[in-house]
Design an enzyme around this catalytic site. Structure first.
Site: not given
Length: 290
Positions: A129, A171, A54, A2-3
């Site tokens: 999981r 970055r 999320k 899930p994003e």
DNA sequence: AGTTGTGTTGAAGA
DNA sequence: ATCTTCAACACAAC
């Protein structure tokens, strides 16, 4: 998996089905320590459901003590709405009360947490999981619930192009890793970072600091376009994600590069390549992503 | 039948 | 500080 679009789909479904409902009881088979004590939530009313990055935020009201339940689904967690027979012993397996083909699908059968709601429906968390992170905080203290380090939401209207440039420029890390860094920008994971960079025609291995302002603008536009498209298509069900009724999302059918190794690039026909970036698989076109 | 890879994240190590 | 590796856990694919 899930994003942002998948969590958005969960939140959308929950809003339509659980707001105003009261929690009658709570069941879980997770070991103590994997989740906070939730019995105190019995009698609480669900006031609102929201998303940040999320995370799913469920706002609860109980006389004198408002709280917020924050759930991060990690890789395989997803909420379901339905009815299950709650086991009384540890040996008994939980299973749906109806023959609903979606709730009976294997992916939807790993139920580890159930809220029984007023009206008879139940809000459950399926998570094969067991990586989902469940946090309970007093209302107003969400900032201390592990969300305080979260960067701006990738779909927030407040995230202007200028702020996006400040968040990700300068970055040294590869741009793909930067897009997935939840401390800099929240909501994007492996799938949508691949999709965004293919659309923006940027090589995922390039350092963010070396990108021109025009290139960052292309990434910003692609990010908004793809996330909105994926939200509209109710997310990607390439793996475990399902909506609250157990149904698949449809973005996977429309994806442009993720998981398409060796398939021809949809722009130039060159076979899609894959590599590891920061330990994650990245798919990209070695010809037209510069 | 054992090994490998999987969407996420944070902690630990270099 | 910054990057890489690994562990949490279960399963599918090879």
């Amino acid at each position: 998996m899930p994003e942002l679009p998948e969590v958005s789909t969960m939140v959308d479904d929950l809003r339509r089905s659980v707001i105003g409902k009261k929690i009658k009881s709570v069941w879980s088979d997770l070991p103590p320590g994997k989740l906070p004590r939730l019995t105190g939530l019995c009698g609480a009313t669900i006031k609102a459901v929201d998303r940040r990055g999320k995370n799913v935020l469920i706002y609860l009201e109980k006389t004198g003590q408002d709280s917020v339940l924050a759930v991060h689904p990690r890789m395989t967690g997803h909420f379901l709405i339905g009815r299950w027979r709650i086991p009384r012993s540890r040996k008994e397996k939980i299973k749906p009360l109806s023959a609903d083909v979606f709730l009976n699908e294997k992916t939807n059968s790993y139920i580890h947490l159930v809220f029984v709601l007023s009206g008879g429906e139940m809000l459950a968390l399926s998570d094969v999981r067991k990586f989902a992170k469940i946090n309970l905080a007093a209302a107003g203290e969400t900032e201390t619930g592990g969300l305080e380090k979260l960067g701006p939401d990738a779909l927030s209207p407040k995230l202007t192009l200028n702020k996006f440039v400040k968040a990700i420029g300068q970055r040294k890390k590869p741009i793909k890793s930067v897009l997935m860094d939840q401390k800099l920008l929240s909501g994007i994971g492996n799938i949508y970072s691949d999709e965004i960079l293919w659309t923006a025609e940027i090589d995922p291995r390039r350092s963010a600091e070396g990108l021109s302002s025009g290139e960052i603008k292309r990434i910003y536009s692609a990010m908004r376009l793809l996330l909105l498209r994926a939200v509209r298509l109710r997310g990607t069900s390439f793996s475990d994600f399902r909506d609250a009724r157990g149904r698949k999302g449809h973005y996977g059918d429309k994806r442009v590069v993720y998981g398409l190794f060796a398939y021809p690039c949809k722009r130039c026909g060159t076979p899609i390549a894959k590599t590891k970036i920061g330990g994650r698989t990245a798919s990209f076109c070695p010809n037209c992503q510069k």
